[in-house]
Design an enzyme around this catalytic site. Structure first.
Site, PDB file in Angstrom:
ATOM      1  N   CYS A  64       3.243   2.188  12.506  1.00 37.95           N
ATOM      2  CA  CYS A  64       4.478   2.861  12.099  1.00 37.95           C
ATOM      3  C   CYS A  64       4.949   3.837  13.168  1.00 37.95           C
ATOM      4  CB  CYS A  64       4.253   3.640  10.809  1.00 37.95           C
ATOM      5  SG  CYS A  64       3.077   2.856   9.738  1.00 37.95           S
ATOM      6  N   GLN A 117      -7.698   0.998   4.386  1.00 38.67           N
ATOM      7  CA  GLN A 117      -8.544   0.584   5.509  1.00 38.67           C
ATOM      8  C   GLN A 117     -10.009   0.450   5.121  1.00 38.67           C
ATOM      9  OE1 GLN A 117      -7.629  -0.623   8.312  1.00 38.67           O
ATOM     10  NE2 GLN A 117      -5.478   0.003   8.340  1.00 38.67           N
ATOM     11  N   GLY A 135       0.838  -1.196   0.000  1.00 30.87           N
ATOM     12  CA  GLY A 135       0.000   0.000   0.000  1.00 30.87           C
ATOM     13  C   GLY A 135       0.874   1.248   0.000  1.00 30.87           C
ATOM     14  N   THR A 136       1.953   1.183   0.745  1.00 31.78           N
ATOM     15  CA  THR A 136       2.885   2.318   0.808  1.00 31.78           C
ATOM     16  C   THR A 136       3.430   2.642  -0.579  1.00 31.78           C
ATOM     17  OG1 THR A 136       3.505   1.733   3.065  1.00 31.78           O
ATOM     18  CG2 THR A 136       5.066   3.099   1.838  1.00 31.78           C
ATOM     19  N   SER A 157      -4.333  -2.625  -0.309  1.00 27.93           N
ATOM     20  CA  SER A 157      -3.247  -3.496   0.144  1.00 27.93           C
ATOM     21  C   SER A 157      -3.817  -4.828   0.620  1.00 27.93           C
ATOM     22  CB  SER A 157      -2.498  -2.808   1.289  1.00 27.93           C
ATOM     23  OG  SER A 157      -1.491  -3.644   1.796  1.00 27.93           O
ATOM     24  N   ALA A 158      -3.070  -5.913   0.392  1.00 25.46           N
ATOM     25  CA  ALA A 158      -3.597  -7.253   0.676  1.00 25.46           C
ATOM     26  C   ALA A 158      -3.613  -7.620   2.156  1.00 25.46           C
ATOM     27  CB  ALA A 158      -2.794  -8.302  -0.102  1.00 25.46           C
ATOM     28  N   HIS A 159      -2.572  -7.201   2.891  1.00 25.98           N
ATOM     29  CA  HIS A 159      -2.436  -7.768   4.245  1.00 25.98           C
ATOM     30  C   HIS A 159      -3.391  -7.171   5.271  1.00 25.98           C
ATOM     31  CE1 HIS A 159       0.031  -4.760   6.600  1.00 25.98           C
ATOM     32  NE2 HIS A 159       0.242  -4.289   5.388  1.00 25.98           N
ATOM     33  N   ASN A 169      -6.910   4.956   9.497  1.00 23.16           N
ATOM     34  CA  ASN A 169      -6.405   3.749  10.148  1.00 23.16           C
ATOM     35  C   ASN A 169      -6.420   3.834  11.672  1.00 23.16           C
ATOM     36  OD1 ASN A 169      -4.390   5.632   8.915  1.00 23.16           O
ATOM     37  ND2 ASN A 169      -3.016   4.623  10.343  1.00 23.16           N
TER      38      ASN A 169
HETATM   39  C1  PLP Z   1      -1.484  -0.123   6.331  1.00 25.09           C
HETATM   40  C2  PLP Z   1      -1.794   1.123   5.598  1.00 25.09           C
HETATM   41  C3  PLP Z   1      -0.989   1.568   4.535  1.00 25.09           C
HETATM   42  C4  PLP Z   1       0.273   0.870   4.134  1.00 25.09           C
HETATM   43  O1  PLP Z   1       0.055  -0.346   3.500  1.00 25.09           O
HETATM   44  P1  PLP Z   1       1.267  -1.415   3.482  1.00 25.09           P
HETATM   45  O2  PLP Z   1       0.800  -2.455   2.536  1.00 25.09           O
HETATM   46  O3  PLP Z   1       1.417  -1.895   4.893  1.00 25.09           O
HETATM   47  O4  PLP Z   1       2.471  -0.666   3.009  1.00 25.09           O
HETATM   48  C5  PLP Z   1      -1.361   2.714   3.871  1.00 25.09           C
HETATM   49  N1  PLP Z   1      -2.458   3.388   4.230  1.00 25.09           N
HETATM   50  C6  PLP Z   1      -3.250   3.001   5.228  1.00 25.09           C
HETATM   51  C7  PLP Z   1      -4.473   3.795   5.550  1.00 25.09           C
HETATM   52  C8  PLP Z   1      -2.944   1.863   5.959  1.00 25.09           C
HETATM   53  O5  PLP Z   1      -3.726   1.498   6.975  1.00 25.09           O
END
Ligand code: PLP
Length: 381
Positions: A323, A177, A69-70, A197-199, A149
Site C-alpha cells: 500500500c 500475516q 482483510g481491510t 484474509s484469503a489472498h 507484514n
Molecule cells: C494484506 C494485509 C491486510 C489487508 O488485507 P486485504 O485482504 O488485502 O485487504 C491487513 N493486514 C495485514 C497485516 C496485511 O498484511
C-alpha cells in the site's frame, strides 16, 4: 521469475481454483433463495464457515465473511465504536499496524475517538506493560496486530489479551500475516476479534473474515440485507468463500511442513547475505518472527534502486507494504522501530512462500552483492 513478495499477495493454488469453479457455474444461486442451486450455494457457505471456524478454534456462528482483510479491520474498529457510540471512546493501538488499522484509527480520531499508540522497541515489539499503563475507563478496544507484514515480527498477543480480559476490554488482532504461518487459535491467543484474509494464504483476492467472539458488543458497518446474521449485509461471494475455505484447509494441513521449509530458506538467505555484503541489518531479528519474512536494510542506498535491478533479473520483492509503494514517505513501521529515514529508505522486504526453493535463494544471493556494490559506488547517500 522468482517471486518473493508473498506478504503482498500469493498465487492462487490450483486446488483452490478447482474448489471455486462449481460456484461460478452450476451452483450460481443466491444463498438466500429457495431452490436447488441456491441450496447448494448455502450449503457451501456454511461448510466453509465450519472449516474456517475449526481452523482457528472458533464456532461457526462466530465467523463473519467480509470483502477483505481491510474490511474486517474496519468492521472490528468501527463496529465496536458504533456499538458504544454516545460515550467517550478510547482505542489503544501500536505504530506498526497495517494501514487498514492505522488509517481507520486516524479516521475515528476525526470523529472524536481518542487514540493512543503504545511504542515499540528496536525489534518492533510492543511492551504489554505499556498497554496496561495506558488503559483508561474509556478504553473500548485494544487492537494490536499478531505478525507484522513488513518485518514478520510477532507481538506478545497472549500477554496483551490477558490484560484486556482483566479489564473487560475488547481485544482485536489483525492476524492476516500470522494466519497460515504460525498456529492461531482464538482461545489460546485470548482474542475477541480477529482479522484474516484469503489472498495471503493462496486463496482468492477480495474475501476475508472477522472472528467475533460470542457476546462481543459490535454493530454492523454495512447495512442492507440480513446476511451474516445481520452483521455484514450483501449477497455472499460464494466462489471466493469456498476458495477461502479450501486455502485454509491446505494451510492448516501444511502448517508445520511449510514453516520448517521457509525457516530453513530464510535463515540460509539471511546468513548468506550477511556473509557476502557489509553494512546490512535485519530488522526485527532479535524478536520472534513468522518464518517467511526478511526485512533487510542496506546502508547508503535506496531500496527502490535495488528493486529496479532485481526486477530486471526477474526477482519480485518490495520496499515494504504494498500500500505504501510509490509514496515518498518512509515506512511507518521501520521509523517506529528507530530507523532513520535514510535507513528505512534502504530497506527491502523479501517474503518467501511455501513453493520458494533453495535455488531461488541461491540465485538471489548470487546477484545481490553485485547490485549492492554497484549502487553503493554511485550512491550520494
Ligand atoms: C494484506 C494485509 C491486510 C489487508 O488485507 P486485504 O485482504 O488485502 O485487504 C491487513 N493486514 C495485514 C497485516 C496485511 O498484511
Amino acid at each position: 521469475m522468482i517471486y518473493l513478495d508473498h506478504n503482498a499477495t500469493t498465487p492462487l493454488s490450483g486446488e483452490v481454483l478447482e474448489a471455486m469453479m462449481p460456484y461460478f457455474k452450476q451452483s450460481f444461486g443466491n444463498a438466500s433463495s429457495f431452490y436447488e442451486p441456491a441450496r447448494t450455494a448455502r450449503a457451501a457457505l456454511e461448510k466453509a464457515r465450519g472449516t474456517i471456524a475449526a481452523a482457528i478454534g472458533a464456532s461457526p456462528e462466530e465467523i463473519v465473511f467480509t470483502g477483505s482483510g481491510t474490511e474486517s479491520d474496519n468492521l472490528a474498529l468501527r463496529g465496536v465504536c458504533r456499538a458504544f457510540q454516545g460515550k467517550d471512546l478510547h482505542i489503544i493501538t501500536s505504530p506498526v499496524e497495517h494501514h487498514a488499522v492505522l488509517k481507520t484509527c486516524e479516521d475515528l480520531q476525526g470523529t472524536g475517538v481518542r487514540i493512543t499508540q503504545v511504542p515499540v522497541d528496536n525489534s518492533g515489539c510492543v511492551d504489554p506493560a505499556d498497554v496496561a499503563g495506558n488503559i483508561t475507563p474509556d478504553t473500548v478496544i485494544i487492537t494490536i496486530m499478531c505478525a507484522n507484514n513488513e518485518t514478520g515480527v510477532i507481538q506478545p498477543i497472549q500477554a496483551i489479551s490477558e490484560i484486556a480480559r482483566g479489564k473487560g476490554i475488547i481485544f482485536h488482532t489483525d492476524a492476516v500475516q500470522a494466519f497460515g504461518k504460525m498456529p492461531v487459535h482464538v482461545d489460546e491467543l485470548g482474542v475477541d476479534l480477529m482479522t484474516i484474509s484469503a489472498h495471503k494464504i493462496y486463496g482468492p483476492k477480495g474475501v476475508g473474515a472477522l472472528y467475533i467472539r460470542k457476546g462481543t458488543n459490535i454493530s454492523p458497518i454495512i447495512t442492507g440485507g440480513s446476511q451474516e446474521r445481520a452483521r455484514r449485509a450483501g449477497t455472499e461471494n460464494i466462489p471466493a468463500i469456498a476458495g477461502f475455505a479450501k486455502a485454509v484447509e491446505m494451510a492448516v494441513e501444511h502448517l508445520d511442513e511449510a514453516g520448517r521449509h521457509m525457516t530453513v530458506l530464510r535463515d540460509t538467505f539471511e546468513n548468506q547475505i550477511m556473509e557476502r555484503i557489509d553494512n546490512v541489518t535485519i530488522n526485527g531479528q532479535g524478536a520472534p518472527r513468522i518464518p517467511n519474512t526478511s526485512s533487510m536494510s542496506f546502508a547508503s542506498i535506496d531500496g527502490e534502486s535495488i528493486l529496479l535491478h532485481l526486477d530486471l533479473l526477474g526477482v519480485c520483492a518490495s520496499t515494504g507494504s504494498a500500500c505504501a509503494t510509490g509514496s515518498p514517505e518512509p515506512s511507518h513501521v521501520l521509523t517506529a522501530m528507530g530507523l532513520s529515514h535514510v535507513e528505512a529508505q534502504g530497506t527491502i522486504r523479501f517474503s518467501l512462500g511455501k513453493d520458494t526453493t533453495l535455488q531461488d535463494i541461491d540465485r538471489l544471493c548470487e546477484v545481490m552483492p553485485g547490485i549492492v556494490s554497484r549502487l553503493r559506488r554511485i550512491s550520494s547517500i
